[in-house]
Design an enzyme around this catalytic site. Structure first.
Site, PDB file in Angstrom:
ATOM      1  N   SER A  74       0.833  -1.194   0.000  1.00 20.18           N
ATOM      2  CA  SER A  74       0.000   0.000   0.000  1.00 20.18           C
ATOM      3  C   SER A  74       0.877   1.257   0.000  1.00 20.18           C
ATOM      4  CB  SER A  74      -0.952  -0.041   1.198  1.00 20.18           C
ATOM      5  OG  SER A  74      -1.940   0.957   1.118  1.00 20.18           O
TER       6      SER A  74
ATOM      7  N   ASP B 202      -5.165  -3.692  -2.617  1.00 20.00           N
ATOM      8  CA  ASP B 202      -4.319  -3.358  -1.467  1.00 20.00           C
ATOM      9  C   ASP B 202      -3.581  -4.571  -0.906  1.00 20.00           C
ATOM     10  OD1 ASP B 202      -3.205  -2.454   0.901  1.00 20.00           O
ATOM     11  OD2 ASP B 202      -4.889  -1.146   1.355  1.00 20.00           O
TER      12      ASP B 202
END
Length: 484
Positions: free
Chosen positions: A167, A309
């Site tokens: 991320s 993510d």
């Protein structure tokens, strides 16, 4: 120490503190129950005698007895928690001597040992000792904190060559893994950060789940296009020397997470991998990956799959990094909003800290157990199941390493972690990352010194005499793709 504006100022204050508290005397005194100081002293004397007398064969024999990061307990965490700056002088002296001995063996002075013997020894020593990696967690909008951590290590020439990010951590890792040393000097300039945060209505400053204003997908793509060059993982590794790793999670139910890098996915475009790793479900669409084919043309990679993510399923892919690179020492910059509430910062808790640790562990176990009850196969398509599965993945992960760098507790407010940042807030977070790194710098310097010396020796030998290199294993570029 609290008022220091730079690492040099912090060091000076920390050393004064050690003098005033008696820790300077503690560092000079070799004896301690925390490690086997007699073994370290005896081994140091042997190594120094062999090196200074020019006995290269004897030195090689002593070194072959073992080079370990935790020799005689010198890696004990408690040895690095007493003094504000450094640890026992004997340990620092011993680590320095190992480095000097290795460099002596690599030099032309050690002519009693053949090149083949030297290369065999250095390869074995590097494999056995291992190396370090920097892990940058998922971060909400605390990714600026990661930038401060990376900046502080880079300035001290201590940034590991292996960097892994999820991320927001993937975004910061990619800045290092795709830019030259000269370019990084500009990226770390505060004015450059201010410019990027405020550029075009603050796209970078408004990245967050609770955004101050809407942000378009096209705007984010333009941002990544500006920050990350269009290159593959293999091209990035060859250009910078850094082994960049990006963790991504699959959208499809029956697919596993991937760790993208120059070994497992050499032809994948770095920019796409970072965008996928930052695609938080419900707030940014999942991303398809692209790769360069055998003719250099960019085309879809696993065209029917989408990725999101990476921190959801594998924020800290420690096992995979260990297997791929022989890493056994992890420096973690941990800012994951889902992980911070459950992390125990006390190495050896006492009193109320013991109760606090137990409560955190119990809460986490109850959440995991509740998640398993909710995640019933019959509800596999329901939003509740999807959310429960995501929660289970987050709670079941490991979030810490050997050296852990955390943001100040005041930055843990969940609302602030998810909202955008002004340029002033971004710069403050960068400085917080630097300050949080300073107490760990000397430990990192000591514990990575030997592996850095070995890596430098092997790189130099590869560059100077590649034709003399015996065939020992298949080089990474010739390995078949790994399916992680």
């Amino acid at each position: 120490m609290a008022q220091a504006k730079s690492y040099a100022q912090w060091c000076e204050a920390a050393m004064i503190r050690d003098q005033k508290t008696g820790m300077e005397a503690w560092k000079r005194a070799e004896s301690s129950r925390l490690y086997d100081y007699r073994s370290i002293r005896n081994r140091l004397t042997k190594l120094r005698d062999k090196r200074t007398s020019g006995d290269s064969k004897g030195l090689l024999f002593v070194l072959n007895e073992g080079i370990h990061g935790n020799m005689a307990g010198m890696g004990n965490d408690l040895l690095y928690q007493r003094a504000a700056f450094g640890t026992k002088a004997l340990i620092e002296e011993y680590v320095t001597e190992i480095g000097d001995a290795l460099e002596y063996l690599a030099s032309d002075e050690a002519n009693a040992i053949s090149e083949a013997e030297k290369l065999d020894f250095f390869q074995r020593a590097s494999h056995c000792f291992g190396r370090s990696a920097l892990m940058l967690s998922g971060s909400g909008t605390l990714f600026y904190f990661h930038l401060g951590v990376v900046k502080s290590l880079w300035e001290q020439n201590l940034l590991p060559r292996i960097i892994c990010g999820s991320s927001g951590g993937a975004l910061i890792g990619s800045l290092v893994g795709t830019h030259s040393h000269t370019e990084l000097e500009g990226i770390f300039d505060p004015e450059y950060i201010r410019f990027e945060v405020e550029k075009e209505n603050g796209i970078l400053g408004n990245i967050g789940l609770l955004r101050r204003k809407p942000i378009s997908v096209d705007g984010v793509k333009e941002l990544y296009h500006r920050l990350i060059p269009e290159m593959t993982f293999q091209e990035a590794q060859q250009a910078t020397g850094f082994d960049l790793n990006v963790s991504v999670a699959p959208v499809e139910t029956h697919q596993s997470s991937r760790l993208l890098n120059s070994i497992a996915s050499p032809n994948v475009m770095v920019r796409d991998a970072v965008m996928a790793s930052c695609a938080f479900p419900g707030f940014f669409p999942a991303v398809g990956l692209r790769a360069k084919d055998e003719y250099g043309n960019i085309r879809p990679y696993l065209e029917d799959r989408r990725w999101m993510d990476g921190s959801i399923s594998d924020d800290m892919p420690i096992r995979r990094i260990t297997r791929l690179y022989g890493v056994n020492h992890f420096i973690v910059s941990q800012t994951n909003p889902a992980a911070l509430p459950f992390i125990n910062r006390e190495k050896d808790p006492v009193g109320l800290a013991v109760l606090k640790k137990a409560m955190k562990n119990t809460t986490r176990e109850w959440l995991v157990a509740g998640n398993k009850l909710i995640s019933h196969p019959a509800a596999s398509q329901s939003p509740l199941h999807v959310a429960a599965t995501m929660l289970g993945r987050v709670l079941s992960q490991t979030y810490t390493g050997d050296i852990n760098i955390f943001p100040p507790s005041m930055l843990h407010n969940p609302m602030s972690l998810l909202s955008g940042r002004s340029s002033e807030e971004a710069l403050a977070l960068i400085h917080a990352g630097e300050r949080a790194s300073w107490p760990h710098i000397e430990r990192i310097r000591i514990q990575t010194h030997i592996s850095r010396v070995l890596d430098n020796i092997l790189r130099q030998r590869d560059a100077l005499a590649p034709q003399r290199r015996p065939h020992t294993s298949t080089p990474p570029s010739a390995r078949p793709p790994a399916h992680d």
